[in-house]
Scaffold this motif. Sequence first.
Motif, PDB file in Angstrom:
ATOM      1  N   GLU A   1       0.883  -1.026   0.012  1.00 43.27           N
ATOM      2  CA  GLU A   1      -0.087  -0.047  -0.104  1.00 43.27           C
ATOM      3  C   GLU A   1       0.912   1.097   0.022  1.00 43.27           C
ATOM      4  O   GLU A   1       0.739   2.146  -0.757  1.00 43.27           O
ATOM      5  N   LEU A   2       2.007   1.151   0.653  1.00 39.94           N
ATOM      6  CA  LEU A   2       2.946   2.410   0.720  1.00 39.94           C
ATOM      7  C   LEU A   2       3.335   2.589  -0.737  1.00 39.94           C
ATOM      8  O   LEU A   2       3.821   3.683  -1.086  1.00 39.94           O
ATOM      9  N   ALA A   3       3.829   1.386  -1.352  1.00 43.04           N
ATOM     10  CA  ALA A   3       4.524   1.708  -2.555  1.00 43.04           C
ATOM     11  C   ALA A   3       3.534   2.325  -3.699  1.00 43.04           C
ATOM     12  O   ALA A   3       4.261   2.718  -4.635  1.00 43.04           O
ATOM     13  N   ARG A   4       2.114   2.188  -3.364  1.00 43.94           N
ATOM     14  CA  ARG A   4       1.242   3.263  -4.249  1.00 43.94           C
ATOM     15  C   ARG A   4       0.817   4.527  -3.802  1.00 43.94           C
ATOM     16  O   ARG A   4       0.360   5.268  -4.730  1.00 43.94           O
ATOM     17  N   ALA A   5       1.580   4.973  -2.786  1.00 46.51           N
ATOM     18  CA  ALA A   5       1.102   6.386  -2.119  1.00 46.51           C
ATOM     19  C   ALA A   5       1.996   7.222  -3.098  1.00 46.51           C
ATOM     20  O   ALA A   5       2.947   7.081  -3.195  1.00 46.51           O
ATOM     21  N   LYS A   6       1.206   8.272  -3.408  1.00 46.90           N
ATOM     22  CA  LYS A   6       1.976   9.443  -4.046  1.00 46.90           C
ATOM     23  C   LYS A   6       3.031  10.055  -3.065  1.00 46.90           C
ATOM     24  O   LYS A   6       2.642  10.926  -2.406  1.00 46.90           O
ATOM     25  N   VAL A   7       4.346  10.229  -3.271  1.00 46.85           N
ATOM     26  CA  VAL A   7       5.285  10.677  -2.573  1.00 46.85           C
ATOM     27  C   VAL A   7       5.887  11.939  -3.354  1.00 46.85           C
ATOM     28  O   VAL A   7       6.355  11.506  -4.517  1.00 46.85           O
ATOM     29  N   VAL A   8       5.932  12.965  -2.992  1.00 51.34           N
ATOM     30  CA  VAL A   8       6.560  14.130  -3.660  1.00 51.34           C
ATOM     31  C   VAL A   8       7.580  14.569  -2.655  1.00 51.34           C
ATOM     32  O   VAL A   8       7.284  15.172  -1.411  1.00 51.34           O
ATOM     33  N   VAL A   9       8.716  14.967  -3.237  1.00 52.45           N
ATOM     34  CA  VAL A   9       9.851  15.344  -2.519  1.00 52.45           C
ATOM     35  C   VAL A   9      10.009  16.797  -2.764  1.00 52.45           C
ATOM     36  O   VAL A   9       9.859  17.485  -3.751  1.00 52.45           O
ATOM     37  N   LEU A  10      10.245  17.677  -1.502  1.00 52.29           N
ATOM     38  CA  LEU A  10      10.286  18.862  -1.557  1.00 52.29           C
ATOM     39  C   LEU A  10      11.603  19.417  -1.601  1.00 52.29           C
ATOM     40  O   LEU A  10      12.223  18.983  -0.591  1.00 52.29           O
ATOM     41  N   VAL A  11      12.049  20.493  -2.443  1.00 57.12           N
ATOM     42  CA  VAL A  11      13.577  20.671  -2.272  1.00 57.12           C
ATOM     43  C   VAL A  11      13.238  22.230  -2.459  1.00 57.12           C
ATOM     44  O   VAL A  11      13.698  22.879  -3.652  1.00 57.12           O
ATOM     45  N   PRO A  12      13.533  23.035  -1.356  1.00 54.08           N
ATOM     46  CA  PRO A  12      14.013  24.337  -1.265  1.00 54.08           C
ATOM     47  C   PRO A  12      15.310  24.595  -1.547  1.00 54.08           C
ATOM     48  O   PRO A  12      16.319  23.770  -0.622  1.00 54.08           O
ATOM     49  N   ALA A  13      15.734  25.448  -2.422  1.00 55.00           N
ATOM     50  CA  ALA A  13      17.269  25.752  -2.497  1.00 55.00           C
ATOM     51  C   ALA A  13      17.421  27.438  -2.648  1.00 55.00           C
ATOM     52  O   ALA A  13      16.711  27.929  -3.173  1.00 55.00           O
ATOM     53  N   TYR A  14      18.546  27.492  -1.817  1.00 56.35           N
ATOM     54  CA  TYR A  14      18.962  29.050  -1.876  1.00 56.35           C
ATOM     55  C   TYR A  14      20.527  29.162  -1.658  1.00 56.35           C
ATOM     56  O   TYR A  14      21.108  28.561  -0.801  1.00 56.35           O
ATOM     57  N   ASN A  15      21.061  29.741  -2.574  1.00 58.90           N
ATOM     58  CA  ASN A  15      22.505  29.922  -2.494  1.00 58.90           C
ATOM     59  C   ASN A  15      23.050  28.821  -2.380  1.00 58.90           C
ATOM     60  O   ASN A  15      24.091  28.716  -1.396  1.00 58.90           O
ATOM     61  N   GLU A  16      22.818  27.768  -3.065  1.00 59.08           N
ATOM     62  CA  GLU A  16      23.632  26.348  -2.903  1.00 59.08           C
ATOM     63  C   GLU A  16      24.822  26.117  -3.768  1.00 59.08           C
ATOM     64  O   GLU A  16      24.598  26.772  -5.126  1.00 59.08           O
ATOM     65  N   ASP A  17      25.723  25.445  -3.672  1.00 59.30           N
ATOM     66  CA  ASP A  17      26.678  25.067  -4.573  1.00 59.30           C
ATOM     67  C   ASP A  17      26.085  24.057  -5.665  1.00 59.30           C
ATOM     68  O   ASP A  17      25.385  23.153  -5.304  1.00 59.30           O
ATOM     69  N   ASP A  18      26.531  24.419  -6.892  1.00 61.72           N
ATOM     70  CA  ASP A  18      26.012  23.555  -7.931  1.00 61.72           C
ATOM     71  C   ASP A  18      26.097  22.131  -7.780  1.00 61.72           C
ATOM     72  O   ASP A  18      25.305  21.379  -8.270  1.00 61.72           O
ATOM     73  N   ALA A  19      27.424  21.777  -7.551  1.00 63.50           N
ATOM     74  CA  ALA A  19      27.659  20.586  -7.598  1.00 63.50           C
ATOM     75  C   ALA A  19      27.104  19.674  -6.591  1.00 63.50           C
ATOM     76  O   ALA A  19      26.557  18.535  -6.467  1.00 63.50           O
ATOM     77  N   ILE A  20      26.900  20.208  -5.275  1.00 68.08           N
ATOM     78  CA  ILE A  20      26.206  19.667  -4.002  1.00 68.08           C
ATOM     79  C   ILE A  20      24.635  19.487  -4.372  1.00 68.08           C
ATOM     80  O   ILE A  20      24.071  18.453  -4.104  1.00 68.08           O
ATOM     81  N   LEU A  21      24.134  20.797  -4.930  1.00 67.65           N
ATOM     82  CA  LEU A  21      22.658  20.531  -5.347  1.00 67.65           C
ATOM     83  C   LEU A  21      22.437  19.520  -6.158  1.00 67.65           C
ATOM     84  O   LEU A  21      21.440  18.463  -6.173  1.00 67.65           O
ATOM     85  N   GLU A  22      23.247  19.535  -7.329  1.00 74.92           N
ATOM     86  CA  GLU A  22      23.280  18.062  -8.391  1.00 74.92           C
ATOM     87  C   GLU A  22      23.282  16.872  -7.785  1.00 74.92           C
ATOM     88  O   GLU A  22      22.638  15.997  -8.043  1.00 74.92           O
ATOM     89  N   ALA A  23      24.155  16.651  -6.747  1.00 74.82           N
ATOM     90  CA  ALA A  23      24.342  15.157  -6.038  1.00 74.82           C
ATOM     91  C   ALA A  23      23.315  15.194  -5.236  1.00 74.82           C
ATOM     92  O   ALA A  23      22.700  13.887  -5.257  1.00 74.82           O
ATOM     93  N   SER A  24      22.566  15.910  -4.758  1.00 74.75           N
ATOM     94  CA  SER A  24      21.160  15.800  -3.939  1.00 74.75           C
ATOM     95  C   SER A  24      20.113  15.100  -4.910  1.00 74.75           C
ATOM     96  O   SER A  24      19.527  14.403  -4.342  1.00 74.75           O
ATOM     97  N   LEU A  25      20.167  16.124  -5.991  1.00 70.74           N
ATOM     98  CA  LEU A  25      18.768  15.699  -7.072  1.00 70.74           C
ATOM     99  C   LEU A  25      19.145  14.321  -7.573  1.00 70.74           C
ATOM    100  O   LEU A  25      18.082  13.602  -7.586  1.00 70.74           O
ATOM    101  N   ARG A  26      20.343  14.026  -7.892  1.00 66.69           N
ATOM    102  CA  ARG A  26      20.383  12.596  -8.642  1.00 66.69           C
ATOM    103  C   ARG A  26      20.512  11.662  -7.323  1.00 66.69           C
ATOM    104  O   ARG A  26      19.946  10.471  -7.861  1.00 66.69           O
ATOM    105  N   SER A  27      20.575  11.703  -6.082  1.00 65.98           N
ATOM    106  CA  SER A  27      20.366  10.699  -5.114  1.00 65.98           C
ATOM    107  C   SER A  27      18.833  10.338  -5.065  1.00 65.98           C
ATOM    108  O   SER A  27      18.430   9.323  -4.872  1.00 65.98           O
ATOM    109  N   LEU A  28      18.076  11.512  -5.371  1.00 64.12           N
ATOM    110  CA  LEU A  28      16.555  11.105  -5.485  1.00 64.12           C
ATOM    111  C   LEU A  28      16.239  10.048  -6.503  1.00 64.12           C
ATOM    112  O   LEU A  28      15.383   9.324  -6.567  1.00 64.12           O
ATOM    113  N   LEU A  29      16.788   9.846  -7.548  1.00 59.59           N
ATOM    114  CA  LEU A  29      16.756   8.887  -9.005  1.00 59.59           C
ATOM    115  C   LEU A  29      17.281   7.726  -8.646  1.00 59.59           C
ATOM    116  O   LEU A  29      17.306   6.892  -9.590  1.00 59.59           O
ATOM    117  N   ARG A  30      18.129   7.479  -7.417  1.00 61.20           N
ATOM    118  CA  ARG A  30      18.750   6.290  -7.390  1.00 61.20           C
ATOM    119  C   ARG A  30      18.043   5.224  -6.482  1.00 61.20           C
ATOM    120  O   ARG A  30      18.471   4.594  -5.830  1.00 61.20           O
TER     121      ARG A  30
END
Length: 447
Positions: free
Chosen positions: A80-109
């Motif tokens: 049932e949990l697998a069917r739940a709609k999970v949305v990830v909220l990512v607020p960003a402000y003055n973040e290092d590009d490489a760090i932000l990209e690593a964060s976002l890529r980890s969501l797709l792994r």
Amino acid sequence: MSRPVPEPLSARRRPGSTGWVLMAGAGIAVAWATFRLVAAVAGGHPVLWAYLGGIGLLVWQLVSAAVDRPYRATPAAAAELARAKVVVLVPAYNEDDAILEASLRSLLRQTHLPAAVSVVDDGSTTGEYAGVRDRFLAHARAAGVQVSWQRTANGGKRHAQVSAARAFPDAELYLTIDSDTQLDARAIEEVLQPLADPQVQSVAGTILVTNYRTNLLTRMQEVWFVSMQFVDRAALSRMGSVLVNSGPLAVYRAAVLWDNVEDYLGETLFGRPVHTSDDSLLTLYAQQRGRTVHQTSAFAFSHMPTTFDGHRRQQLRWMRGSFMRSRTRFARLPLSRFSFWIHLVRWMQYAAVTAALAVVIASGALLRPSAIVTCVVIVGAAQLLVAAPYLSLRRSDQTTAQRLVVVAVAPLVGLWSLTVLRVLRWYAMATVGNVSWGTRKTIEVTA
């Protein structure tokens, strides 16, 4: 030209005998120091009562930590949990590009992919992340994950989170992360497990320090964070009363946000809008609805300040937020909740320890070498006790020797907390009206 994105990180817990040996040794040291203190202090002295109360609370936490196990959903509930709609909220402000990209890529792994990721650039002044955005959109499209990417005028983290949520108002679960946070590949799968219980309204993950090897300060933060989560938060979790979820990884039922969104955006202190203490307020909303727990097996890696100035400003923001949040907890938590009473007990303990310290300092007792040795042993050994569970941690970027070095700085954490952080807390209480963020005027940490 963009800099390389940091390598993926992972972590697991593998309980072994080493932690128990450390706990036994530290326990003996605490017992010895307790004997010395009881022998030296009159029975009614406030120092003794404050100390014994603290020892009692520590024993409860350690016992709870020893029996703590990750929540596991039944196969039917997991489906049932697998069917739940999970949305990830990512607020960003003055973040290092490489760090932000690593964060976002980890969501797709993730072993449990989110249905959608909603990124809000909260009016960053250091750039617009165009390259990061374009690459992430392409990777997310290939993974079948929906993406919303907005750039708004700077309104603070709360407004950025709500703007991100409004892009997907039909979500059942909102997962919050910070833009400098990289998730372990099983983080989402693990953090969802406790939600199989309909009474659970929010779940906190376990936060590790990505850049812990930078210097002594970051190592101290690593062992302090893990000790707090594996011991203190684990004890609160058993009672369904986690008081603060960490922003780098937490999940909430959607109603926790939508039923309180106006209050969340409109909180003020002395007539000024509050931009800090967002995690504690969301957790309080969840507490009012049901249980708030911690999943020790859900790991996230977050960057921490590497300089004393950055550490000081971060701590002041957290401490002011904690002091401010105490008022709303006492006002809104019902007397029937364990969280109300443990919150009250902690403030009573803090007041007792502060008063006891004042008495000891005024009497000149701390000037005696034997008293100094006893205090150092108590603080150092107690911190080693709560740091022992760190030895069960296995990070993909850490050798056994590096893990032992982190644990070895635990006594310094205790002394740092008793001295520097205690003074900072007094200052934070005196300046609680300063509700600004206080950091991120520029990019402060880079990959």
